[in-house]
Design a protein around this motif. Structure first.
Motif, PDB file in Angstrom:
ATOM      1  N   MET A 219      60.301  80.637  74.642  1.00  0.00           N
ATOM      2  CA  MET A 219      59.043  81.497  74.838  1.00  0.00           C
ATOM      3  C   MET A 219      58.109  80.681  75.323  1.00  0.00           C
ATOM      4  SD  MET A 219      57.360  84.297  74.499  1.00  0.00           S
ATOM      5  CE  MET A 219      58.159  85.549  73.367  1.00  0.00           C
ATOM      6  N   ALA A 220      57.794  79.649  75.116  1.00  0.00           N
ATOM      7  CA  ALA A 220      56.510  78.951  75.422  1.00  0.00           C
ATOM      8  C   ALA A 220      56.784  78.436  76.875  1.00  0.00           C
ATOM      9  CB  ALA A 220      56.439  77.494  74.632  1.00  0.00           C
ATOM     10  N   ILE A 221      57.817  78.313  77.422  1.00  0.00           N
ATOM     11  CA  ILE A 221      58.245  78.126  78.651  1.00  0.00           C
ATOM     12  C   ILE A 221      58.205  79.259  79.753  1.00  0.00           C
ATOM     13  CG2 ILE A 221      60.089  77.577  80.243  1.00  0.00           C
ATOM     14  CD1 ILE A 221      61.107  75.609  78.355  1.00  0.00           C
ATOM     15  N   LEU A 222      58.652  80.446  79.153  1.00  0.00           N
ATOM     16  CA  LEU A 222      58.373  81.573  79.996  1.00  0.00           C
ATOM     17  C   LEU A 222      56.988  81.975  80.047  1.00  0.00           C
ATOM     18  CD1 LEU A 222      60.268  84.580  80.101  1.00  0.00           C
ATOM     19  CD2 LEU A 222      58.125  85.244  79.166  1.00  0.00           C
ATOM     20  N   CYS A 223      56.072  81.863  79.245  1.00  0.00           N
ATOM     21  CA  CYS A 223      54.718  81.910  79.142  1.00  0.00           C
ATOM     22  C   CYS A 223      53.808  80.681  79.980  1.00  0.00           C
ATOM     23  CB  CYS A 223      54.052  81.772  77.852  1.00  0.00           C
ATOM     24  SG  CYS A 223      54.502  83.402  76.686  1.00  0.00           S
ATOM     25  N   LEU A 224      54.281  79.631  80.041  1.00  0.00           N
ATOM     26  CA  LEU A 224      53.703  78.731  81.034  1.00  0.00           C
ATOM     27  C   LEU A 224      54.372  78.271  82.228  1.00  0.00           C
ATOM     28  CD1 LEU A 224      53.232  76.128  77.777  1.00  0.00           C
ATOM     29  CD2 LEU A 224      51.305  77.331  78.943  1.00  0.00           C
ATOM     30  N   ALA A 225      55.243  78.735  82.816  1.00  0.00           N
ATOM     31  CA  ALA A 225      55.937  78.402  83.877  1.00  0.00           C
ATOM     32  C   ALA A 225      55.255  79.325  84.977  1.00  0.00           C
ATOM     33  CB  ALA A 225      57.462  78.830  83.948  1.00  0.00           C
ATOM     34  N   ASP A 226      55.080  78.821  86.062  1.00  0.00           N
ATOM     35  CA  ASP A 226      54.327  79.544  87.161  1.00  0.00           C
ATOM     36  C   ASP A 226      55.174  80.077  88.335  1.00  0.00           C
ATOM     37  OD1 ASP A 226      54.953  77.197  88.752  1.00  0.00           O
ATOM     38  OD2 ASP A 226      52.882  76.452  88.696  1.00  0.00           O
ATOM     39  N   SER A 227      56.621  79.882  88.209  1.00  0.00           N
ATOM     40  CA  SER A 227      57.563  80.356  89.254  1.00  0.00           C
ATOM     41  C   SER A 227      58.906  80.250  88.634  1.00  0.00           C
ATOM     42  CB  SER A 227      57.583  79.559  90.389  1.00  0.00           C
ATOM     43  OG  SER A 227      58.138  78.156  90.250  1.00  0.00           O
ATOM     44  N   ASP A 266      64.531  88.947  84.748  1.00  0.00           N
ATOM     45  CA  ASP A 266      63.567  90.165  84.744  1.00  0.00           C
ATOM     46  C   ASP A 266      62.416  89.723  83.413  1.00  0.00           C
ATOM     47  OD1 ASP A 266      65.390  91.026  86.444  1.00  0.00           O
ATOM     48  OD2 ASP A 266      66.478  92.501  85.186  1.00  0.00           O
ATOM     49  N   ALA A 267      62.747  89.071  82.438  1.00  0.00           N
ATOM     50  CA  ALA A 267      61.949  89.031  81.440  1.00  0.00           C
ATOM     51  C   ALA A 267      60.618  88.228  81.975  1.00  0.00           C
ATOM     52  CB  ALA A 267      62.472  88.059  80.330  1.00  0.00           C
ATOM     53  N   PHE A 268      60.739  87.487  83.092  1.00  0.00           N
ATOM     54  CA  PHE A 268      59.801  86.530  83.575  1.00  0.00           C
ATOM     55  C   PHE A 268      58.799  87.257  84.481  1.00  0.00           C
ATOM     56  CE2 PHE A 268      58.487  83.256  86.698  1.00  0.00           C
ATOM     57  CZ  PHE A 268      57.859  82.344  85.773  1.00  0.00           C
ATOM     58  N   GLN A 269      59.146  88.554  84.826  1.00  0.00           N
ATOM     59  CA  GLN A 269      58.098  89.422  85.325  1.00  0.00           C
ATOM     60  C   GLN A 269      57.264  90.022  84.441  1.00  0.00           C
ATOM     61  OE1 GLN A 269      60.517  91.496  88.934  1.00  0.00           O
ATOM     62  NE2 GLN A 269      61.814  91.641  86.936  1.00  0.00           N
ATOM     63  N   PRO A 270      55.601  89.792  84.704  1.00  0.00           N
ATOM     64  CA  PRO A 270      54.775  90.311  84.108  1.00  0.00           C
ATOM     65  C   PRO A 270      54.955  91.903  84.063  1.00  0.00           C
ATOM     66  CG  PRO A 270      53.692  89.009  85.639  1.00  0.00           C
ATOM     67  CD  PRO A 270      55.315  89.160  86.069  1.00  0.00           C
ATOM     68  N   ASN A 271      54.710  92.374  82.671  1.00  0.00           N
ATOM     69  CA  ASN A 271      54.631  93.771  82.347  1.00  0.00           C
ATOM     70  C   ASN A 271      53.306  94.255  82.603  1.00  0.00           C
ATOM     71  OD1 ASN A 271      57.478  93.694  81.059  1.00  0.00           O
ATOM     72  ND2 ASN A 271      56.176  92.593  79.575  1.00  0.00           N
ATOM     73  N   LEU A 272      53.208  95.714  83.265  1.00  0.00           N
ATOM     74  CA  LEU A 272      51.956  96.314  83.552  1.00  0.00           C
ATOM     75  C   LEU A 272      52.114  97.787  82.707  1.00  0.00           C
ATOM     76  CD1 LEU A 272      49.320  96.759  84.963  1.00  0.00           C
ATOM     77  CD2 LEU A 272      50.595  97.802  86.775  1.00  0.00           C
ATOM     78  N   VAL A 273      51.067  97.751  81.766  1.00  0.00           N
ATOM     79  CA  VAL A 273      51.006  99.229  80.993  1.00  0.00           C
ATOM     80  C   VAL A 273      49.273  99.656  81.226  1.00  0.00           C
ATOM     81  CG1 VAL A 273      52.689  98.851  79.400  1.00  0.00           C
ATOM     82  CG2 VAL A 273      50.398  97.844  78.720  1.00  0.00           C
ATOM     83  N   GLN A 274      48.785 100.297  80.453  1.00  0.00           N
ATOM     84  CA  GLN A 274      47.323 100.642  80.262  1.00  0.00           C
ATOM     85  C   GLN A 274      46.809 100.863  78.951  1.00  0.00           C
ATOM     86  OE1 GLN A 274      47.242 105.125  81.673  1.00  0.00           O
ATOM     87  NE2 GLN A 274      49.529 104.745  81.690  1.00  0.00           N
ATOM     88  N   THR A 275      45.326 100.994  79.115  1.00  0.00           N
ATOM     89  CA  THR A 275      44.921 101.183  77.852  1.00  0.00           C
ATOM     90  C   THR A 275      44.847 102.701  77.642  1.00  0.00           C
ATOM     91  OG1 THR A 275      42.549 101.361  79.080  1.00  0.00           O
ATOM     92  CG2 THR A 275      43.450  99.212  78.331  1.00  0.00           C
ATOM     93  N   VAL A 298      51.161  82.634  81.958  1.00  0.00           N
ATOM     94  CA  VAL A 298      50.486  82.285  82.907  1.00  0.00           C
ATOM     95  C   VAL A 298      50.619  83.254  84.321  1.00  0.00           C
ATOM     96  CG1 VAL A 298      50.280  80.351  84.714  1.00  0.00           C
ATOM     97  CG2 VAL A 298      50.494  79.990  82.378  1.00  0.00           C
ATOM     98  N   MET A 299      51.751  83.535  84.416  1.00  0.00           N
ATOM     99  CA  MET A 299      52.231  84.627  85.480  1.00  0.00           C
ATOM    100  C   MET A 299      51.236  85.743  85.450  1.00  0.00           C
ATOM    101  SD  MET A 299      54.371  83.746  87.779  1.00  0.00           S
ATOM    102  CE  MET A 299      54.953  85.220  88.312  1.00  0.00           C
ATOM    103  N   ALA A 300      51.161  86.480  84.100  1.00  0.00           N
ATOM    104  CA  ALA A 300      50.441  87.717  84.054  1.00  0.00           C
ATOM    105  C   ALA A 300      48.945  87.391  84.094  1.00  0.00           C
ATOM    106  CB  ALA A 300      50.516  88.285  82.702  1.00  0.00           C
ATOM    107  N   THR A 301      48.266  86.250  83.678  1.00  0.00           N
ATOM    108  CA  THR A 301      46.969  85.686  83.718  1.00  0.00           C
ATOM    109  C   THR A 301      46.637  85.572  85.301  1.00  0.00           C
ATOM    110  OG1 THR A 301      47.009  84.969  81.655  1.00  0.00           O
ATOM    111  CG2 THR A 301      45.030  84.351  83.052  1.00  0.00           C
TER     112      THR A 301
END
Length: 571
Positions: A219-227, A266-275, A298-301
């Motif tokens: 989980m940490a790696i998926l969140c910190l990797a940039d590619s 597929d999980a590595f791709q950022p998810n887009l939703v809305q408020t 990091v990818m999403a940010t």
């Protein structure tokens, strides 16, 4: 059935409020940020993933950096209490308020874990008129990211035991395998288990255990990797155990890293939703902040920063955990520099820090609020140590007395920090406009952001620096095993890594009962773990567990599906 119908139709419930909003088509949400429909992979009409090639194209390919467009605002909070603080709700409300002021705003949040959803905390999609939608989807399976992380992690576990079964060519020491299995539920019975029972056909018996998925290194790696390439390289570097000769064994030596990447692609791709007000929201990754690094990907940010004028993100639990890790781990690794921080508090929570029991919080008590503001002040002062400008969001409850809110303003006056009473829960973005105006002013001012400690500081000294500067502890008591492991990590070349503290979220100390702003305490570090792929060392303080348990009355008991398919009981 009558009682269930009443719950489902309660117009004040978060689920009912969210169900009363008609979401925009996800293509219309993406259009607000200039995302073409061709760059969105739809998961139904109201949620999508951002195509990796599009996300990669948002970077400056000449310098490998995100285009300097968006301002980054961190939302954090005081130490949580049963009275509630509302950090995620405030993040969403602030994003909506910024949109109302004409800014091209985006929100970046973590994905909910099923453990809290079915446990004590509940979901993580906000509340009232400040929610992300579709609320039920996001709180449950969403786009399947956490399931993919679970599968990738457990594939590696299976490969480890399979390697031992077929001759153990790497000479793995079964007593020193540090890799653990995971699942995304709270289950204390799985914290320590024995695997391989049942005879030779089932492998060799050895001790093992489960962590919750959101605490895993994958989980940490998926969140910190940039590619994708970085994701694969980090997975390959993970240390899964030692040989009988005490050599560290990396994941790539088992031969399954490529398969792990396939599960995670597929999980590595950022998810887009809305408020609920249509503000774009990237919801991706879900590490806990008390036992992991507590930030979205990091990818999403980076994607949001390249597309929006202002990006509002949150880090889990209090600023002593989530914010410190966001600044010292995520920002350090990703080269991010936040422009401002918002600290969320409530009068009710401050009264609890001031010594008022939960049952008495409805009685006005400005003196208790003033006492509890010691917790708020410490978090604000700590963020100043990173060079960040700060504003306080006072999440407003209808029973808050004017004198109590004035006590909060008085406590912040000598620090020069603004306090804004926010009503986003009841009024959405309209209720956070004053906060949004101050945030817009703060992000335009230059700041001197810096991390708390340098890379070349010894690991034990990094832990001591966090304990002293953030927790205000007098000393750190390392167990003999923890001290020896830190020396071993440094000898193996991991001394420059940052530290991820695993500690109770309820206190600055390791004692969850020590509320407000304790001093003079010692921080007991009983164990340290190496997350070589994620790029940090985990220090476990006190009795913190990496696999939570369910409470005596879990939320799962109140969740059910109505005959029309509506899921009731989620909060």
């Amino acid at each position: 059935m009558h009682q269930r119908t009443a719950i489902a139709l309660d117009p004040a419930s978060d689920a009912a409020i969210a169900a009363g909003v008609t979401p925009l088509p996800i293509e219309a949400v993406g259009e607000k940020l200039g995302i073409p429909a061709s760059a969105l992979y739809r998961y139904g009409p109201h949620k999508a993933k951002l195509a990796l090639d599009f996300a990669a194209g948002l970077a400056d390919t000449d310098h490998g950096e995100v285009r300097p467009r968006g301002r980054l605002v961190l939302v954090t909070a005081i130490n949580p209490t049963p009275a509630g603080e509302g950090k995620t709700t405030t993040t969403i409300g602030l994003g909506d308020a910024l949109s109302r002021l004409g800014a091209r705003a985006a929100v970046c949040l973590r994905e909910p874990s099923l453990g809290p959803v079915f446990g004590a905390k509940g979901g993580a999609t906000g509340g009232g008129r400040a929610q992300i939608i579709p609320m039920q989807d996001i709180n449950l399976h969403f786009t399947g990211d956490l399931h993919a992380i679970t599968a990738a992690n457990n594939l590696l576990s299976a490969l480890i035991d399979n390697h031992i079964h077929w001759g153990n060519a790497l000479d793995l020491d079964a007593r020193r395998i540090s890799w653990r299995r995971v699942m995304d539920l709270n289950d204390r019975a799985l914290r320590a288990v024995t695997v391989g029972l049942g005879g030779p056909a089932n492998g060799f018996p050895r001790e093992d255990g489960f962590d919750i998925t959101v605490a895993s290194e994958v989980m940490a790696i998926l969140c910190l990797a940039d590619s994708l390439a970085d994701l694969e390289a980090r997975l390959a570097r993970m240390v899964i155990g030692q040989t009988r000769g005490r050599r560290m064994v990396r994941a790539h030596e088992l031969g399954g890293v490529g398969a792990m990447v396939a599960l995670l692609r597929d999980a590595f791709q950022p998810n887009l939703v809305q408020t609920m007000e249509g503000t774009p929201a990237f919801v991706h990754g879900g590490p806990f902040a008390n036992i992991a690094h507590g930030c979205n990907s990091v990818m999403a940010t980076r994607s949001a920063l390249a597309l929006a004028d202002v990006v509002v993100t949150e880090a889990g639990f209090g600023a002593d955990l989530g914010a410190e890790k966001f600044l010292d781990i995520k920002c350090r690794q990703a080269g991010l520099a936040p422009d401002a921080a918002v600290v969320v508090a409530t009068v009710r929570a401050l009264k609890m820090h001031g010594g008022v029991p939960l049952k008495a919080l409805g009685t006005p008590d400005p003196e208790a609020v003033a006492r509890g503001c010691a917790n708020l002040r410490r978090h604000v002062e700590n963020l100043g140590k990173f060079g960040l400008p700060v504003v306080v969001a006072l999440n407003h409850f209808t029973g808050d007395a004017p004198a109590e809110m004035e006590a909060v303003r008085a406590a912040m006056a000598d620090l020069g920090v603004g306090v804004h009473a926010c009503a986003h829960w009841a009024r959405g973005g309209e209720g956070a406009l004053a906060l949004a105006r101050e945030v817009m002013a703060l992000v335009e001012r230059p700041n001197g952001f810096h991390v708390l400690y340098p890379d070349d500081m010894p690991l034990a000294a990094k832990i001591e620096t966090i304990a002293r500067e953030i927790y205000r502890a007098d000393r750190v008591d390392f167990s003999t095993a923890a001290a020896a492991r830190l020396k071993e990590f440094e000898a193996e070349g991991f001394g420059r890594l940052p530290v991820c503290m695993a500690k109770t979220q309820y206190s600055f100390s390791a004692d969850p009962a020590a509320r407000n702003a304790p001093t003079g305490h010692a921080l007991p570090v009983r164990e340290v773990r190496l997350s070589a792929g994620a790029g940090f060392v985990v220090a476990l303080a006190g009795d913190i567990m990496t696999m939570p348990g369910l409470p005596s009355a879990p939320a799962a008991a109140d969740i059910f599906v109505m005959p029309d398919g509506f899921i009731a009981g989620l909060s």
